[in-house]
Design a protein around this motif. Structure first.
Motif, PDB file in Angstrom:
ATOM      1  N   LEU A  59       0.896  -1.480  -0.019  1.00 36.40           N
ATOM      2  CA  LEU A  59       0.032   0.104   0.024  1.00 36.40           C
ATOM      3  C   LEU A  59       0.864   1.191  -0.005  1.00 36.40           C
ATOM      4  O   LEU A  59       0.270   2.496  -0.246  1.00 36.40           O
ATOM      5  N   GLY A  60       2.121   1.223   0.144  1.00 37.00           N
ATOM      6  CA  GLY A  60       3.077   2.501   0.099  1.00 37.00           C
ATOM      7  C   GLY A  60       3.293   3.027   1.427  1.00 37.00           C
ATOM      8  O   GLY A  60       3.553   4.233   1.534  1.00 37.00           O
ATOM      9  N   GLY A  61       3.091   2.180   2.717  1.00 33.13           N
ATOM     10  CA  GLY A  61       3.253   2.956   3.928  1.00 33.13           C
ATOM     11  C   GLY A  61       2.016   2.696   4.821  1.00 33.13           C
ATOM     12  O   GLY A  61       0.918   2.529   4.574  1.00 33.13           O
ATOM     13  N   MET A  62       2.308   2.734   6.136  1.00 33.67           N
ATOM     14  CA  MET A  62       1.436   2.730   7.238  1.00 33.67           C
ATOM     15  C   MET A  62       0.305   3.824   7.032  1.00 33.67           C
ATOM     16  O   MET A  62      -0.932   3.488   7.459  1.00 33.67           O
ATOM     17  N   ASP A  63       0.626   4.981   6.802  1.00 30.46           N
ATOM     18  CA  ASP A  63      -0.468   6.057   6.593  1.00 30.46           C
ATOM     19  C   ASP A  63      -1.281   5.646   5.673  1.00 30.46           C
ATOM     20  O   ASP A  63      -2.516   6.031   5.555  1.00 30.46           O
ATOM     21  N   GLY A 103       6.848   1.133  16.021  1.00 30.30           N
ATOM     22  CA  GLY A 103       7.338   1.293  14.502  1.00 30.30           C
ATOM     23  C   GLY A 103       8.625   0.884  14.573  1.00 30.30           C
ATOM     24  O   GLY A 103       9.062   0.024  15.053  1.00 30.30           O
ATOM     25  N   PRO A 104       9.592   1.397  13.430  1.00 30.27           N
ATOM     26  CA  PRO A 104       9.095   2.533  12.553  1.00 30.27           C
ATOM     27  C   PRO A 104       8.150   2.105  11.415  1.00 30.27           C
ATOM     28  O   PRO A 104       8.306   0.813  11.029  1.00 30.27           O
ATOM     29  N   TYR A 105       7.415   3.193  11.067  1.00 30.00           N
ATOM     30  CA  TYR A 105       6.378   2.799   9.902  1.00 30.00           C
ATOM     31  C   TYR A 105       7.001   3.769   8.750  1.00 30.00           C
ATOM     32  O   TYR A 105       7.481   4.922   9.022  1.00 30.00           O
ATOM     33  N   GLY A 106       6.248   3.471   7.432  1.00 33.28           N
ATOM     34  CA  GLY A 106       6.363   4.547   6.309  1.00 33.28           C
ATOM     35  C   GLY A 106       7.336   4.380   5.432  1.00 33.28           C
ATOM     36  O   GLY A 106       8.406   3.782   5.660  1.00 33.28           O
ATOM     37  N   GLN A 107       7.238   4.955   4.240  1.00 32.69           N
ATOM     38  CA  GLN A 107       8.307   4.637   3.207  1.00 32.69           C
ATOM     39  C   GLN A 107       8.364   6.125   2.321  1.00 32.69           C
ATOM     40  O   GLN A 107       8.394   6.350   1.178  1.00 32.69           O
ATOM     41  N   PHE A 108       8.470   7.245   3.181  1.00 37.85           N
ATOM     42  CA  PHE A 108       8.730   8.490   2.659  1.00 37.85           C
ATOM     43  C   PHE A 108      10.242   8.669   2.763  1.00 37.85           C
ATOM     44  O   PHE A 108      10.759   9.297   3.692  1.00 37.85           O
TER      45      PHE A 108
END
Length: 456
Positions: free
Chosen positions: A73-77, A321-326
């Motif tokens: 999906l491209g990140g937890m957000d 976390g960590p989370y995210g792909q930014f």
């Protein structure tokens, strides 16, 4: 685009599984026969029910926020975005289901009941539970609509009480799962619909029970950290950002620049998402050797405005976390444009620290152009550090400051100066992202990446 595509694929999968066993047009012989309307009602009733419980099951599984969900999906957000929209879709399908159920009165008044289909057979144990299951479904339906309205119409209920009310969602799911299990006709339990529903109801119920047990966010991705230092970045407590250094335990395996964590300083308040404002190792270590992690927290609500008075060195904090792909890196054929507004500069601070000499090999990174939007550059507590990091970044990061106090607002023309093929990384107020997304729809070569931190 991943969230709409994922939601559409999921809805299509539910529909195809239903079509495979229901044969929606097999019994329709003539558009003039009264039986047609009863048949259409029956199909609408069951298909909308499949959609609703299927979407609700997806909501419950996504609420577990497991790390493996991020990649597709491209990140937890984006996981949270899908969670929200699946919940809305479930509520819409539930309204359709309710409408199909109530339509029996209208059909009876117009065409009578002579051609009404017989009551469908259900699982043998469920025969005596039909009435209870219908009541449970109706109560849960009304409660679900109220929760969705409170979620979307945010002025009705602030975040903190909404979060407490939202905890009833797993209970509603269990009621709806029982409703579906007891009332779904035997014909729908054939393959592939039967297998799909069995899996969904099992996983959804397990996720609901896991949530009710307070286990979400616990386990291998949760870390018992400690507040190492707290510093107000500015002169106005409750208005200026707060820098919090957290000493991480040995279970912390590190992070990538641009990621975020859920931090819980108060067990009653629950976790809040905060971007990690430091690159791995850039904050050094605590005297006992524990790695330090920097969070920069902007006072945006009652909870964050009071943190400057509540946090003290030595205080325990739970970090998930960590989370995210930014990561600020896209296709080599496109220019990398970073756009930050206010406290949205925090992931870029981490990305810039990673570009300092000796941290990450420069050949693994691309040059970037950073547009920083600030209300007042003369009073901005983060600007000096930002300028220093940009000046020494390898490869180069050019900085352009847009000072609202001087009328220097970011315009689409500023981005067009970098060319037609752009990867645009945005972090900041929702309005900033909306403006860029609106412009991107007119520019085929623009690819916009934005953290969606609105977890409601």
């Amino acid at each position: 685009m991943r969230v709409p595509v994922a939601l559409g694929i999921w809805g299509l999968l539910l529909t195809l599984a239903w079509v495979a066993v229901a044969g929606p047009f097999a019994e329709v012989t003539s558009s003039t026969e009264p039986a047609l309307w009863w048949q259409l009602r029956q199909h609408a009733l069951y298909l909308s029910g499949v959609w609703s419980i299927g979407m609700m099951s997806l909501v419950m599984v996504l609420s577990l926020r497991r790390p493996w969900m991020e990649r597709p999906l491209g990140g937890m957000d984006q996981v949270y975005r899908l969670h929200k929209w699946a919940g809305i879709a479930a509520a819409v399908a539930a309204v359709l289901h309710w409408g199909a159920k109530e339509s029996s009165g209208w059909i009876k008044d117009i065409w009578g009941t002579a051609a009404r289909p017989a009551r469908d057979a259900v699982l043998s144990w469920a025969v005596d539970w039909r009435g209870v299951a219908k009541d449970f479904g109706e109560w849960a339906f009304y409660a679900l609509l109220v929760l969705v309205i409170l979620t979307l119409w945010q002025r009705l209920l602030p975040y903190k009480p909404w979060r407490r009310v939202h905890r009833v969602m797993p209970v509603l799911y269990v009621l709806l799962a029982f409703h579906s299990l007891a009332l779904m006709p035997l014909s729908l339990w054939q393959l592939p619909m039967g297998a799909l529903m069995a899996v969904l109801l099992t996983l959804g119920t397990a996720a609901a029970l896991w949530s009710l047990a307070g286990r979400i966010g616990k386990g291998g991705n949760s870390h018992k950290a400690q507040v190492h230092a707290v510093q107000l970045l500015g002169a106005e407590a409750g208005q200026d950002p707060l820098e919090v250094l957290c000493a991480m335990p040995a279970s912390w395996k590190g992070h990538h620049p641009g990621q975020f964590v859920f931090a819980s300083f108060d067990g009653l308040e629950g976790p809040h998402p905060f971007t990690i404002a430091s690159a791995p190792g850039s904050c050094g270590a605590a005297p006992d050797g524990r790695a330090l992690l920097r969070l920069v927290i902007k006072p945006l609500g009652d909870y964050t405005r009071a943190l400057h008075a509540a946090l003290q060195p030595g205080q325990q904090v739970r970090i998930e976390g960590p989370y995210g792909q930014f990561d600020g890196q896209g296709a080599c054929a496109r220019a990398q444009i970073w756009v930050a507004g206010g406290v949205g500069i925090t992931p870029f601070l981490a990305l810039l620290e990673a570009r300092q000499k000796g941290v990450i090999k420069p050949e693994n990174l691309q040059p970037a152009h950073l547009h920083y939007c600030t209300r007042n550059a003369a009073q901005d507590p983060l600007l000096a550090r930002l300028q220093s990091l940009c000046a020494s970044a390898q490869p180069a990061v050019t900085l352009q400051v847009h000072d609202a106090a001087q009328g220097q607002y970011l315009r689409p023309a500023h981005l067009l100066e970098h060319g037609a093929a752009l990867d645009i990384w945005v972090c900041g107020p929702a309005g900033l992202g909306q403006v860029i997304h609106r412009q991107a729809r007119q520019q085929r070569g623009w690819h916009v990446h934005q953290e969606a931190f609105q977890m409601r």
